[in-house]
Design an enzyme around this catalytic site. Structure first.
Site, PDB file in Angstrom:
ATOM      1  N   ASP A 127     -73.831  -2.913 -93.785  1.00 59.66           N
ATOM      2  CA  ASP A 127     -74.099  -4.162 -92.975  1.00 59.66           C
ATOM      3  C   ASP A 127     -74.715  -5.197 -93.959  1.00 59.66           C
ATOM      4  O   ASP A 127     -75.316  -4.855 -94.941  1.00 59.66           O
ATOM      5  CB  ASP A 127     -75.578  -3.866 -92.049  1.00 59.66           C
ATOM      6  CG  ASP A 127     -75.033  -2.918 -91.276  1.00 59.66           C
ATOM      7  OD1 ASP A 127     -74.138  -2.467 -90.885  1.00 59.66           O
ATOM      8  OD2 ASP A 127     -76.340  -2.086 -90.686  1.00 59.66           O
TER       9      ASP A 127
HETATM   10  N1  URA Z   1     -75.744   2.716 -90.969  1.00 55.10           N
HETATM   11  C1  URA Z   1     -76.052   1.494 -90.704  1.00 55.10           C
HETATM   12  O1  URA Z   1     -76.790   1.303 -89.636  1.00 55.10           O
HETATM   13  N2  URA Z   1     -75.774   0.406 -91.425  1.00 55.10           N
HETATM   14  C2  URA Z   1     -75.066   0.497 -92.610  1.00 55.10           C
HETATM   15  O2  URA Z   1     -75.031  -0.691 -93.206  1.00 55.10           O
HETATM   16  C3  URA Z   1     -74.731   1.909 -92.868  1.00 55.10           C
HETATM   17  C4  URA Z   1     -75.065   2.904 -92.156  1.00 55.10           C
END
Ligand code: URA
Length: 230
Positions: free
Chosen positions: A102
């Site tokens: 993310d």
């Molecule tokens: N899980 C999440 O919530 N975000 C990420 O970036 C990776 C795994």
């Protein structure tokens, strides 16, 4: 391969421009200045401006992704690709991330031009473990350890439960979670499901590769040997 094909395949210039590069003496093969775009050579033997052709056997890179940039080629704002040499984006096979983090997650991110490597590391069948460390806005309930390990946690909107995952509680509001699959916002959704919304999230390892051992500041990258995942 023809020299003009090498220069364009590895992102240096177009086949048409290659003739100019060669004429100007920018390309050599085995220490001898190249004369013709149609001459053949192994990419490993070619120097451009005195440096070997980059990643002739495939591009495999680990990036310490900083917060605030997006794993996308198209979105607005800062992209992970902005942190990498522009030439890589001109390679014929294109460079992509191995899975995604993310925008507000930092940590270990792999990039490659090898589609089968992406598949091998992201396929749930291969179960390559990915390790995340996080801080939460509330106490992590101890029962979450068993629930996450059970393989029975069903996330909102999903039709299959999460694969068993290992949760270690490191402090009242901090922990480490090892996943063997990669669903959308999975860590955040799993912790939200037990009442502990994530405030900070970092990926610290993929299989045997640990971010810590790479000594990369946020935004820095290093070439890796894909054989470590074999
Ligand atoms: N899980 C999440 O919530 N975000 C990420 O970036 C990776 C795994």
């Amino acid at each position: 391969m023809r020299l003009d094909a090498i220069l364009s395949r590895f992102g240096y210039c177009s086949r048409r421009e290659a003739a100019q590069w060669i004429k100007r003496g920018r390309v050599s093969v085995g220490g001898v200045p190249a004369k013709s775009p149609s001459a053949k050579a192994a990419p490993e033997d070619v120097l451009v401006d005195g440096a070997p052709v980059e990643f002739p056997g495939g591009l495999y890179v680990a990036l310490h992704k900083p917060l605030g940039c997006t794993c996308s080629h198209r979105e607005e704002g800062e992209l992970v690709y902005d942190l990498l040499p522009q030439r890589w984006m001109e390679r014929a096979d294109g460079v992509s991330t191995v899975g995604r983090l993310d925008k507000e997650t930092s940590g270990l991110l792999l990039l490659t031009d090898d589609g089968s490597f992406v598949h091998a590391l992201t396929s749930p069948k291969r179960h390559v473990p990915k390790v995340y460390e996080f801080d939460c806005a509330a106490t992590i309930p101890p029962e979450a350890v068993e629930l996450f390990a059970s393989g029975e946690l069903m996330l909102h909107g999903e039709t299959t439960p999460c694969l068993p995952a290992e949760l270690e509680i490191l402090g009242e509001r901090s922990g480490r979670l090892t996943l063997h699959e990669g669903r959308y916002h999975q860590v955040r959704r799993m912790l939200a499901a037990v009442g502990a919304p994530v405030l900070r999230l970092e990926r610290t390892a993929i299989g045997p590769l640990k971010l810590e051992s790479l000594n990369l500041a946020p935004g820095e990258w290093v070439a890796i040997d894909p054989a470590i995942f074999a």
